[in-house]
Design a protein around this motif. Structure first.
Motif, PDB file in Angstrom:
ATOM      1  N   TYR A   1      32.176  17.861 -10.697  1.00 17.22           N
ATOM      2  CA  TYR A   1      31.002  18.534 -11.225  1.00 17.22           C
ATOM      3  C   TYR A   1      31.377  19.501 -12.345  1.00 17.22           C
ATOM      4  N   ARG A   2      30.552  19.483 -13.390  1.00 19.66           N
ATOM      5  CA  ARG A   2      30.594  20.502 -14.429  1.00 19.66           C
ATOM      6  C   ARG A   2      29.311  21.320 -14.325  1.00 19.66           C
ATOM      7  N   PHE A   3      29.373  22.568 -14.845  1.00 20.89           N
ATOM      8  CA  PHE A   3      28.210  23.450 -14.804  1.00 20.89           C
ATOM      9  C   PHE A   3      28.020  24.075 -16.179  1.00 20.89           C
ATOM     10  N   THR A   4      26.814  23.951 -16.712  1.00 22.75           N
ATOM     11  CA  THR A   4      26.544  24.480 -18.057  1.00 22.75           C
ATOM     12  C   THR A   4      26.536  25.995 -18.036  1.00 22.75           C
ATOM     13  N   THR A   5      27.232  26.594 -18.990  1.00 18.32           N
ATOM     14  CA  THR A   5      27.238  28.061 -19.095  1.00 18.32           C
ATOM     15  C   THR A   5      26.170  28.546 -20.066  1.00 18.32           C
ATOM     16  N   GLU A   6      25.554  27.601 -20.783  1.00 21.39           N
ATOM     17  CA  GLU A   6      24.428  27.872 -21.676  1.00 21.39           C
ATOM     18  C   GLU A   6      23.724  26.542 -21.898  1.00 21.39           C
ATOM     19  N   PRO A   7      22.522  26.526 -22.474  1.00 26.72           N
ATOM     20  CA  PRO A   7      21.858  25.242 -22.714  1.00 26.72           C
ATOM     21  C   PRO A   7      22.717  24.338 -23.604  1.00 26.72           C
ATOM     22  N   VAL A   8      22.805  23.063 -23.233  1.00 18.80           N
ATOM     23  CA  VAL A   8      23.636  22.096 -23.956  1.00 18.80           C
ATOM     24  C   VAL A   8      22.813  20.843 -24.214  1.00 18.80           C
ATOM     25  N   ASP A   9      22.896  20.335 -25.438  1.00 24.48           N
ATOM     26  CA  ASP A   9      22.168  19.117 -25.819  1.00 24.48           C
ATOM     27  C   ASP A   9      23.105  17.914 -25.735  1.00 24.48           C
ATOM     28  N   PHE A  10      22.666  16.882 -25.023  1.00 20.84           N
ATOM     29  CA  PHE A  10      23.393  15.620 -24.950  1.00 20.84           C
ATOM     30  C   PHE A  10      22.453  14.494 -25.359  1.00 20.84           C
ATOM     31  N   GLY A  11      22.731  13.888 -26.499  1.00 27.49           N
ATOM     32  CA  GLY A  11      21.937  12.739 -26.931  1.00 27.49           C
ATOM     33  C   GLY A  11      20.457  13.014 -26.998  1.00 27.49           C
ATOM     34  N   GLY A  12      20.072  14.233 -27.360  1.00 26.64           N
ATOM     35  CA  GLY A  12      18.661  14.569 -27.477  1.00 26.64           C
ATOM     36  C   GLY A  12      18.059  15.163 -26.220  1.00 26.64           C
TER      37      GLY A  12
ATOM     38  N   ASP B   1      33.456  19.569 -23.744  1.00 24.59           N
ATOM     39  CA  ASP B   1      32.599  20.654 -24.203  1.00 24.59           C
ATOM     40  C   ASP B   1      32.935  21.948 -23.453  1.00 24.59           C
ATOM     41  N   PRO B   2      33.366  22.990 -24.151  1.00 19.73           N
ATOM     42  CA  PRO B   2      33.735  24.238 -23.462  1.00 19.73           C
ATOM     43  C   PRO B   2      32.556  24.934 -22.794  1.00 19.73           C
ATOM     44  N   ARG B   3      31.337  24.510 -23.118  1.00 18.83           N
ATOM     45  CA  ARG B   3      30.159  25.104 -22.484  1.00 18.83           C
ATOM     46  C   ARG B   3      29.908  24.521 -21.098  1.00 18.83           C
ATOM     47  N   LEU B   4      30.686  23.506 -20.728  1.00 22.53           N
ATOM     48  CA  LEU B   4      30.615  22.940 -19.381  1.00 22.53           C
ATOM     49  C   LEU B   4      31.832  23.399 -18.598  1.00 22.53           C
ATOM     50  N   SER B   5      31.581  24.101 -17.526  1.00 19.52           N
ATOM     51  CA  SER B   5      32.640  24.709 -16.736  1.00 19.52           C
ATOM     52  C   SER B   5      32.882  23.926 -15.450  1.00 19.52           C
ATOM     53  N   ASN B   6      34.150  23.837 -15.039  1.00 18.16           N
ATOM     54  CA  ASN B   6      34.486  23.244 -13.746  1.00 18.16           C
ATOM     55  C   ASN B   6      34.390  24.256 -12.607  1.00 18.16           C
ATOM     56  N   ASP B   7      34.220  25.515 -12.947  1.00 14.98           N
ATOM     57  CA  ASP B   7      34.176  26.589 -11.958  1.00 14.98           C
ATOM     58  C   ASP B   7      32.788  26.668 -11.345  1.00 14.98           C
ATOM     59  N   ILE B   8      32.715  26.443 -10.048  1.00 17.38           N
ATOM     60  CA  ILE B   8      31.422  26.376  -9.359  1.00 17.38           C
ATOM     61  C   ILE B   8      30.664  27.702  -9.410  1.00 17.38           C
ATOM     62  N   ARG B   9      31.353  28.784  -9.752  1.00 12.58           N
ATOM     63  CA  ARG B   9      30.686  30.085  -9.847  1.00 12.58           C
ATOM     64  C   ARG B   9      29.747  30.148 -11.043  1.00 12.58           C
ATOM     65  N   ASN B  10      29.825  29.148 -11.933  1.00  8.82           N
ATOM     66  CA  ASN B  10      28.924  29.096 -13.086  1.00  8.82           C
ATOM     67  C   ASN B  10      27.674  28.263 -12.808  1.00  8.82           C
ATOM     68  N   SER B  11      27.363  28.062 -11.556  1.00  8.99           N
ATOM     69  CA  SER B  11      26.175  27.296 -11.195  1.00  8.99           C
ATOM     70  C   SER B  11      25.075  28.218 -10.689  1.00  8.99           C
ATOM     71  N   ALA B  12      23.865  27.700 -10.687  1.00  7.02           N
ATOM     72  CA  ALA B  12      22.730  28.503 -10.247  1.00  7.02           C
ATOM     73  C   ALA B  12      22.575  28.486  -8.732  1.00  7.02           C
ATOM     74  N   ASP B  13      22.685  27.322  -8.124  1.00  2.69           N
ATOM     75  CA  ASP B  13      22.424  27.240  -6.689  1.00  2.69           C
ATOM     76  C   ASP B  13      23.528  26.524  -5.919  1.00  2.69           C
ATOM     77  N   TRP B  14      24.700  26.399  -6.541  1.00  2.00           N
ATOM     78  CA  TRP B  14      25.819  25.766  -5.852  1.00  2.00           C
ATOM     79  C   TRP B  14      26.865  26.812  -5.465  1.00  2.00           C
ATOM     80  N   ASP B  15      26.540  28.092  -5.614  1.00  2.00           N
ATOM     81  CA  ASP B  15      27.511  29.149  -5.385  1.00  2.00           C
ATOM     82  C   ASP B  15      28.156  29.033  -4.004  1.00  2.00           C
ATOM     83  N   GLY B  16      29.471  29.084  -4.014  1.00  2.00           N
ATOM     84  CA  GLY B  16      30.202  29.046  -2.758  1.00  2.00           C
ATOM     85  C   GLY B  16      30.317  27.683  -2.132  1.00  2.00           C
TER      86      GLY B  16
END
Length: 398
Positions: A283-294, A60-75
């Protein structure tokens, strides 16, 4: 304050998560494919345990491997060194992967077979007279470590120190010790890269250090060396030792393999499925809301795709807790899926195939030299492997 339950809070009573994570994963799958949990360091993340959902998450391209796309994992890149392929997205990931892809082509891997066979035989020559060994420390570890160090150009005299640093970073004994190992490895790799740049040799690290055109930045070169060296042997150690363990625990399957070596490739795939050497993806980080199995995972949240749980999903594999080397195990996600599928997967498969066949042929009465129920698995959600695997045998000269 986090309100998500920790994994230990979810583990069934009396169960040991390190020894048997699959009981917990089965329990979670019965409730749904995605769950919010608290990681061991106290942060919230979403655990994906269903096969279909895991496969979807990995592409899913909405899941990023780049930690900079996280809310509280920055750095917080853990103890990774430099900027590596596991923590980048396209187009940077595409560029970095292309620089090393040719070294892991089917032709290059096939050409390495004779050398890997010699390494396996030399290790067994040294081990067999004793009649007993720790298959992890004495065989499963030195084989892939030697292969990847030779490929990249790490001097033989430095490999013991490198192994100690790698082990500490992957399986930290303490945050302080892991940070010290990361610092030591950073210094060592930096010096090695400079040496390869000034006096290049016929190895991959020299080629990367002097590359033109798509030249690597200093951080990228450091990250490339780190991820190839560490990922290039840690997972294969677990694959070889877990393969020997699974076969010894299932004598009927071991007998079938010894009677018909054409089953070997299928046996390797079943080991990968049954005891994934990599328990979870990076770890992946969502870049927008993503639905998985409901279940909707909000933006900028961490997602943990559990490869080991996906491999035991009964919706994908019938009777998944049974070890069966004749099973069609294709579709497992042990090496990931999508653009981050492990570039070294063909090499790992070949190393495991060579190592297990040589071991089983030269040790026809290979057996546990301990109570197998008392073996200790690494307490890690990242990699699954045994700390030690004591065996005994009467060797043949074959």
């Amino acid at each position: 304050m986090s309100t998500a339950p920790a994994l230990e809070d979810l583990t069934p009573p009396g169960a040991d998560f390190a020894t048997d994570p699959h009981s917990l994963y089965a329990h979670l799958r019965e409730q749904g494919p995605v769950h919010r949990i608290r990681t061991p360091d106290g942060r919230d993340a979403w655990l994906v345990v269903g096969h279909a959902e895991a496969r979807a998450a990995l592409t899913d391209p909405r899941l990023s491997n780049d930690i900079r796309n996280s809310a509280d994992w920055d750095g917080d890149g853990g103890y990774a060194i430099g900027l590596n392929m596991l923590q980048t997205d396209p187009p940077d990931h595409t560029r970095l992967r292309r620089l090393v892809a040719k070294e892991f082509s089917p032709q290059r891997i096939a050409a390495m077979r004779p050398r890997i066979e010699r390494i396996a035989d030399e290790l067994l020559d040294a081990l067999l007279p004793a009649g007993r060994a720790d298959l992890v420390e004495d065989y499963a570890l030195p084989l892939p470590l030697t292969v990847i160090c030779e490929l990249l150009g790490v001097p033989a005299t430095d490999r013991a120190a490198f192994r100690d640093w790698s082990n500490e970073m992957v399986h930290p004994s303490s945050p302080e010790a892991a940070a010290a190992a990361a610092e030591a490895m950073t210094g060592y790799l930096g010096a090695l890269i400079e040496a390869k740049r000034s006096t290049p040799e016929d190895d991959l690290l020299s080629a990367l250090a002097r590359s033109d055109g798509d030249a690597l930045s200093p951080a990228e070169l450091l990250g490339m060396a780190f991820v190839l060296l560490v990922a290039g042997h840690e997972t294969t150690v677990n694959l070889i030792s877990s393969g020997a363990h699974a076969l010894l625990r299932h004598p009927d399957q071991l007998a079938a393999l010894r009677a018909d070596w054409s089953l070997l490739d299928g046996a390797i795939e079943e080991v990968l499925r049954y005891d994934c050497p990599v328990e979870r993806a990076t770890y992946r980080f969502t870049t927008e809301p993503v639905d998985f199995g409901g279940t909707t995972v909000p933006a900028r949240e961490a997602v943990i795709v559990v490869l080991a749980a996906a491999a035991r999903d009964p919706r994908q594999f019938a009777d998944p807790d049974t070890f069966d080397i004749r099973r069609d195990a294709r579709g497992h996600l042990a090496f990931g899926h999508g653009v981050h599928h492990c570039i070294g997967a063909p090499l790992a498969r070949m190393e495991a195939s060579i190592a297990l066949k040589a071991l089983l042929q030269r040790c026809p009465d290979l057996a546990f030299d301990c109570d197998p129920a008392r073996l200790t698995w690494r307490p890690s959600l990242a990699l699954r492997g045994l700390l030690a695997l004591p065996v005994r045998y009467t060797a043949t000269g074959a």
